[in-house]
Design an enzyme around this catalytic site. Sequence first.
Site, PDB file in Angstrom:
ATOM      1  N   GLY A  69       0.829  -1.193   0.000  1.00 39.70           N
ATOM      2  CA  GLY A  69       0.000   0.000   0.000  1.00 39.70           C
ATOM      3  C   GLY A  69       0.866   1.245   0.000  1.00 39.70           C
TER       4      GLY A  69
ATOM      5  N   HIS B 188      14.624   3.353  -1.961  1.00 42.96           N
ATOM      6  CA  HIS B 188      15.582   2.434  -1.351  1.00 42.96           C
ATOM      7  C   HIS B 188      16.931   2.641  -2.031  1.00 42.96           C
ATOM      8  CE1 HIS B 188      12.311   0.439   0.643  1.00 42.96           C
ATOM      9  NE2 HIS B 188      11.770   0.046  -0.490  1.00 42.96           N
TER      10      HIS B 188
ATOM     11  N   CYS C  66       6.552   9.450   0.139  1.00 47.58           N
ATOM     12  CA  CYS C  66       5.254   8.954   0.608  1.00 47.58           C
ATOM     13  C   CYS C  66       4.114   9.899   0.227  1.00 47.58           C
ATOM     14  CB  CYS C  66       5.258   8.717   2.114  1.00 47.58           C
ATOM     15  SG  CYS C  66       6.574   7.618   2.666  1.00 47.58           S
TER      16      CYS C  66
END
Length: 253
Positions: free
Chosen positions: A83, A89, A180
């Site tokens: 989600g 990363h 995000c």
Amino acid sequence: MSAGPGPAAVQAVWAGRQPYLETWAFQRALAAARRAGAMPDLLLLVEHPPTYTIGRHGSRSNLFLDVAALAAVGATCHTIDRGGDITFHGPGQLVAYAIVDLGDAERSVRRFVEQLELTVIQTLAGFGVPSEIDPHYPGVWVGMEKIAALGIAVTRRVTYHGVALNVDPDLRYFDYMFPCGIRDRGVTSLCRQVGHPLAIEEVLEPLTAAFAAAFARPVRHGLTFEDLARAAAPFAAIAHAARSAVAEPVVPH
């Protein structure tokens, strides 16, 4: 009268730097093996080459780089089955993938996430860095700056994905996105907070110890990455099929 057996151990395995797509497939194979009882609960510890990932409900518009620009900065971008929105990363970031059977008696995904959050908070506390969660924004925060992104997926009670802790990544990669999808907050790292360099290997033991404390389970180091690869190999086809399947509730990064 002797006491009954304690909680089962979680096996922690440090795999070093691994390519993202292959590790994503590997996680799904490990989760399938865990559901089949072919391996114990796992904490797979890795770092990745520069990679942006976008969750099921994320937007490519939160990444400012097109294909050519991604190549220019040496990064890739993939839409995946967790989600949440976009995260990064890369080298210097410790990623802990938790492959855990929640069991019939512990179906609370929220409780599992809280334990992962506590793992990060206790890890940072060991380095003298206070941190907290924010009920309005996922992850772990130092003030107004995110230091760890967190998100899991669950398929038939077994978790995968996990938590990404910024130890000493190149924070410029975060400037190329709204992390995000959040536009009014920043990003930090453990090294920035403590004021001196740290290698990822210096954080492995503190993080696994914090995981053991948060989950009240022993952590062992008896398996190698090669052991996991052998155990997961028979489940690779299942993992490939699962890539397009709909997972159970997911928690965003």
